[in-house]
Design an enzyme around this catalytic site. Sequence first.
Site, PDB file in Angstrom:
ATOM      1  N   ARG A   1      11.501  -5.239   5.230  1.00 12.98           N
ATOM      2  CA  ARG A   1      11.143  -3.841   4.911  1.00 12.98           C
ATOM      3  C   ARG A   1      12.088  -2.853   5.589  1.00 12.98           C
ATOM      4  O   ARG A   1      12.458  -3.006   6.737  1.00 12.98           O
ATOM      5  CB  ARG A   1       9.707  -3.577   5.380  1.00 12.98           C
ATOM      6  CG  ARG A   1       9.317  -2.108   5.339  1.00 12.98           C
ATOM      7  CD  ARG A   1       7.843  -1.917   5.235  1.00 12.98           C
ATOM      8  NE  ARG A   1       7.123  -2.284   6.441  1.00 12.98           N
ATOM      9  CZ  ARG A   1       5.790  -2.240   6.525  1.00 12.98           C
ATOM     10  NH1 ARG A   1       5.068  -1.839   5.490  1.00 12.98           N
ATOM     11  NH2 ARG A   1       5.181  -2.598   7.632  1.00 12.98           N
TER      12      ARG A   1
ATOM     13  N   ARG B   1      -9.965   0.635   9.364  1.00  9.19           N
ATOM     14  CA  ARG B   1      -9.489  -0.727   9.622  1.00  9.19           C
ATOM     15  C   ARG B   1     -10.497  -1.600  10.310  1.00  9.19           C
ATOM     16  O   ARG B   1     -10.216  -2.748  10.616  1.00  9.19           O
ATOM     17  CB  ARG B   1      -8.291  -0.666  10.564  1.00  9.19           C
ATOM     18  CG  ARG B   1      -7.106  -0.251   9.836  1.00  9.19           C
ATOM     19  CD  ARG B   1      -5.904  -0.686  10.608  1.00  9.19           C
ATOM     20  NE  ARG B   1      -4.869   0.197  10.182  1.00  9.19           N
ATOM     21  CZ  ARG B   1      -3.625  -0.145  10.086  1.00  9.19           C
ATOM     22  NH1 ARG B   1      -3.244  -1.336  10.449  1.00  9.19           N
ATOM     23  NH2 ARG B   1      -2.755   0.710   9.664  1.00  9.19           N
TER      24      ARG B   1
ATOM     25  N   ARG C   1      -0.608  -8.240  13.718  1.00 12.67           N
ATOM     26  CA  ARG C   1      -1.241  -7.246  12.847  1.00 12.67           C
ATOM     27  C   ARG C   1      -2.003  -7.925  11.716  1.00 12.67           C
ATOM     28  O   ARG C   1      -3.103  -7.495  11.351  1.00 12.67           O
ATOM     29  CB  ARG C   1      -0.174  -6.281  12.308  1.00 12.67           C
ATOM     30  CG  ARG C   1       0.214  -5.216  13.345  1.00 12.67           C
ATOM     31  CD  ARG C   1       1.657  -4.777  13.204  1.00 12.67           C
ATOM     32  NE  ARG C   1       1.951  -4.237  11.903  1.00 12.67           N
ATOM     33  CZ  ARG C   1       3.117  -4.396  11.269  1.00 12.67           C
ATOM     34  NH1 ARG C   1       4.097  -5.097  11.828  1.00 12.67           N
ATOM     35  NH2 ARG C   1       3.305  -3.858  10.108  1.00 12.67           N
TER      36      ARG C   1
ATOM     37  N   ARG D   1      11.203  -0.953  11.133  1.00  3.83           N
ATOM     38  CA  ARG D   1      10.140  -0.542  12.057  1.00  3.83           C
ATOM     39  C   ARG D   1      10.103  -1.433  13.296  1.00  3.83           C
ATOM     40  O   ARG D   1      10.296  -2.633  13.205  1.00  3.83           O
ATOM     41  CB  ARG D   1       8.783  -0.590  11.355  1.00  3.83           C
ATOM     42  CG  ARG D   1       8.530   0.629  10.496  1.00  3.83           C
ATOM     43  CD  ARG D   1       7.297   0.499   9.670  1.00  3.83           C
ATOM     44  NE  ARG D   1       6.143  -0.024  10.390  1.00  3.83           N
ATOM     45  CZ  ARG D   1       4.904  -0.074   9.902  1.00  3.83           C
ATOM     46  NH1 ARG D   1       4.688   0.387   8.688  1.00  3.83           N
ATOM     47  NH2 ARG D   1       3.926  -0.570  10.594  1.00  3.83           N
TER      48      ARG D   1
ATOM     49  N   LYS E   1       0.824  -1.216   0.000  1.00  2.00           N
ATOM     50  CA  LYS E   1       0.000   0.000   0.000  1.00  2.00           C
ATOM     51  C   LYS E   1       0.856   1.263   0.000  1.00  2.00           C
ATOM     52  O   LYS E   1       0.644   2.167  -0.803  1.00  2.00           O
ATOM     53  CB  LYS E   1      -0.930   0.028   1.226  1.00  2.00           C
ATOM     54  CG  LYS E   1      -1.893  -1.124   1.295  1.00  2.00           C
ATOM     55  CD  LYS E   1      -2.765  -1.058   2.531  1.00  2.00           C
ATOM     56  CE  LYS E   1      -2.021  -1.197   3.836  1.00  2.00           C
ATOM     57  NZ  LYS E   1      -1.361  -2.496   4.054  1.00  2.00           N
TER      58      LYS E   1
HETATM   59  P1  ADP Z   1       0.595  -1.828   9.345  1.00  2.43           P
HETATM   60  O1  ADP Z   1      -0.611  -1.619   8.480  1.00  2.43           O
HETATM   61  O2  ADP Z   1       1.742  -2.411   8.627  1.00  2.43           O
HETATM   62  O3  ADP Z   1       0.283  -2.534  10.623  1.00  2.43           O
HETATM   63  P2  ADP Z   1       0.693   1.048   9.728  1.00  2.43           P
HETATM   64  O4  ADP Z   1       1.920   1.842   9.474  1.00  2.43           O
HETATM   65  O5  ADP Z   1      -0.459   1.256   8.863  1.00  2.43           O
HETATM   66  O6  ADP Z   1       1.180  -0.446   9.741  1.00  2.43           O
HETATM   67  O7  ADP Z   1       0.238   1.242  11.229  1.00  2.43           O
HETATM   68  C1  ADP Z   1       1.141   1.061  12.294  1.00  2.43           C
HETATM   69  C2  ADP Z   1       0.387   1.093  13.612  1.00  2.43           C
HETATM   70  O8  ADP Z   1      -0.303   2.355  13.752  1.00  2.43           O
HETATM   71  C3  ADP Z   1      -0.719   0.043  13.756  1.00  2.43           C
HETATM   72  O9  ADP Z   1      -0.228  -1.212  14.201  1.00  2.43           O
HETATM   73  C4  ADP Z   1      -1.605   0.708  14.821  1.00  2.43           C
HETATM   74  O10 ADP Z   1      -1.002   0.644  16.101  1.00  2.43           O
HETATM   75  C5  ADP Z   1      -1.564   2.166  14.381  1.00  2.43           C
HETATM   76  N1  ADP Z   1      -2.641   2.464  13.399  1.00  2.43           N
HETATM   77  C6  ADP Z   1      -2.481   2.828  12.096  1.00  2.43           C
HETATM   78  N2  ADP Z   1      -3.678   3.031  11.503  1.00  2.43           N
HETATM   79  C7  ADP Z   1      -4.624   2.794  12.441  1.00  2.43           C
HETATM   80  C8  ADP Z   1      -6.048   2.810  12.463  1.00  2.43           C
HETATM   81  N3  ADP Z   1      -6.771   3.122  11.353  1.00  2.43           N
HETATM   82  N4  ADP Z   1      -6.667   2.523  13.617  1.00  2.43           N
HETATM   83  C9  ADP Z   1      -5.978   2.213  14.733  1.00  2.43           C
HETATM   84  N5  ADP Z   1      -4.642   2.146  14.795  1.00  2.43           N
HETATM   85  C10 ADP Z   1      -3.953   2.444  13.675  1.00  2.43           C
HETATM   86  P1  ADP Z   2       2.084  -1.975   3.157  1.00  2.00           P
HETATM   87  O1  ADP Z   2       2.081  -0.468   3.170  1.00  2.00           O
HETATM   88  O2  ADP Z   2       0.919  -2.554   2.435  1.00  2.00           O
HETATM   89  O3  ADP Z   2       2.268  -2.588   4.499  1.00  2.00           O
HETATM   90  P2  ADP Z   2       4.698  -1.643   1.848  1.00  2.00           P
HETATM   91  O4  ADP Z   2       4.424  -0.764   0.696  1.00  2.00           O
HETATM   92  O5  ADP Z   2       5.364  -1.058   3.022  1.00  2.00           O
HETATM   93  O6  ADP Z   2       3.349  -2.417   2.304  1.00  2.00           O
HETATM   94  O7  ADP Z   2       5.534  -2.901   1.310  1.00  2.00           O
HETATM   95  C1  ADP Z   2       5.981  -3.917   2.209  1.00  2.00           C
HETATM   96  C2  ADP Z   2       7.375  -4.383   1.789  1.00  2.00           C
HETATM   97  O8  ADP Z   2       7.271  -5.139   0.576  1.00  2.00           O
HETATM   98  C3  ADP Z   2       8.352  -3.265   1.513  1.00  2.00           C
HETATM   99  O9  ADP Z   2       9.622  -3.660   1.950  1.00  2.00           O
HETATM  100  C4  ADP Z   2       8.294  -3.097  -0.015  1.00  2.00           C
HETATM  101  O10 ADP Z   2       9.535  -2.621  -0.549  1.00  2.00           O
HETATM  102  C5  ADP Z   2       8.026  -4.518  -0.474  1.00  2.00           C
HETATM  103  N1  ADP Z   2       7.150  -4.579  -1.674  1.00  2.00           N
HETATM  104  C6  ADP Z   2       6.117  -3.759  -1.994  1.00  2.00           C
HETATM  105  N2  ADP Z   2       5.529  -4.139  -3.158  1.00  2.00           N
HETATM  106  C7  ADP Z   2       6.214  -5.231  -3.575  1.00  2.00           C
HETATM  107  C8  ADP Z   2       6.094  -6.095  -4.734  1.00  2.00           C
HETATM  108  N3  ADP Z   2       5.140  -5.894  -5.683  1.00  2.00           N
HETATM  109  N4  ADP Z   2       6.954  -7.126  -4.824  1.00  2.00           N
HETATM  110  C9  ADP Z   2       7.912  -7.328  -3.876  1.00  2.00           C
HETATM  111  N5  ADP Z   2       8.072  -6.566  -2.778  1.00  2.00           N
HETATM  112  C10 ADP Z   2       7.241  -5.522  -2.616  1.00  2.00           C
END
Ligand code: ADP
Ligand code: ADP
Length: 228
Positions: free
Chosen positions: A137, A98, A181, A170, A19
């Site tokens: 990542r 979410r 998650r 992260r 994303k």
């Molecule tokens: P990921 O989708 O990879 O878990 P994000 O960067 O989107 O990571 O979010 C990291 C953290 O921020 C989540 O694990 C949660 O603690 C918080 N967070 C992000 N978006 C939301 C949301 N819409 N509602 C509640 N907590 C959120």
């Molecule tokens: P999200 O925001 O959905 O959690 P990210 O954009 O942070 O996902 O991508 C997660 C990890 O996967 C990152 O390290 C990114 O560089 C890698 N990645 C993203 N898209 C692809 C793809 N199409 N193929 C392989 N690796 C990918």
Amino acid sequence: MTDQTVNYLIIVGPQGAGKGTQAAAVAPELSLEHVATGDLFRTILKSESELGDEVRKYYDQGALVPDELTIRVLFAHIERLQEEKPSLSGVLLDGFPRNAAQAASLDEALAERGESISAVVLIDVPRDELMKRLTGRLVCSSCGATFHREFNAPSKEGICDKCGGELFQRSDDTPEAVEKRLGIYYEQTEPILDHYREQGVLVTIDGNREIDTVAQDILLSLKERVSN
Ligand code: ADP
Ligand code: ADP
Ligand code: ZN
């Protein structure tokens, strides 16, 4: 506040679907502002404030921050964007909503503004692919750009290609927090997609392909849905 119509788009998919990567690629092409709630929380965490301490209790464990707090942070940010950029044509929400409660709050907030959701892009990637992506990542500490040790390696190890900032892993990209998650995603987030499917705004994209191929596919699907 301006009366101008803003396109609201959502990018959704499990953690690691791409994303953030895709939003960074397509948002500028569509004149959208990429708004990621996770990034908003990471900025708050860095600020070492009371709000930061509150957010950290949830964030580091991979738990969701309470809805009320999340919604307050998100809408304050969108209102600030609208004030700063009166010509804002739209926002691409990443990481929100979410769960069903957040989806309902978003519907309510948009209805109050006379707006609606233009499109919801689901990036579809099989679950067994996600752990590899997440544990490799790397994120830029200055601009938030995302890389991968293997699949999208920066040209210089540890350094962001976009801004020269330092890359870090992260605190919640550990196998334990990732499992947690992903569990929350399949249990709470995936079910809300039906709501958007029924509204006819859901677009599903195969995310298990090269990053550029996925981006082209998203652009093609969204161009007709975003009015500028
Ligand atoms: P990921 O989708 O990879 O878990 P994000 O960067 O989107 O990571 O979010 C990291 C953290 O921020 C989540 O694990 C949660 O603690 C918080 N967070 C992000 N978006 C939301 C949301 N819409 N509602 C509640 N907590 C959120
Ligand atoms: P999200 O925001 O959905 O959690 P990210 O954009 O942070 O996902 O991508 C997660 C990890 O996967 C990152 O390290 C990114 O560089 C890698 N990645 C993203 N898209 C692809 C793809 N199409 N193929 C392989 N690796 C990918
Ligand atoms: Zn950077």
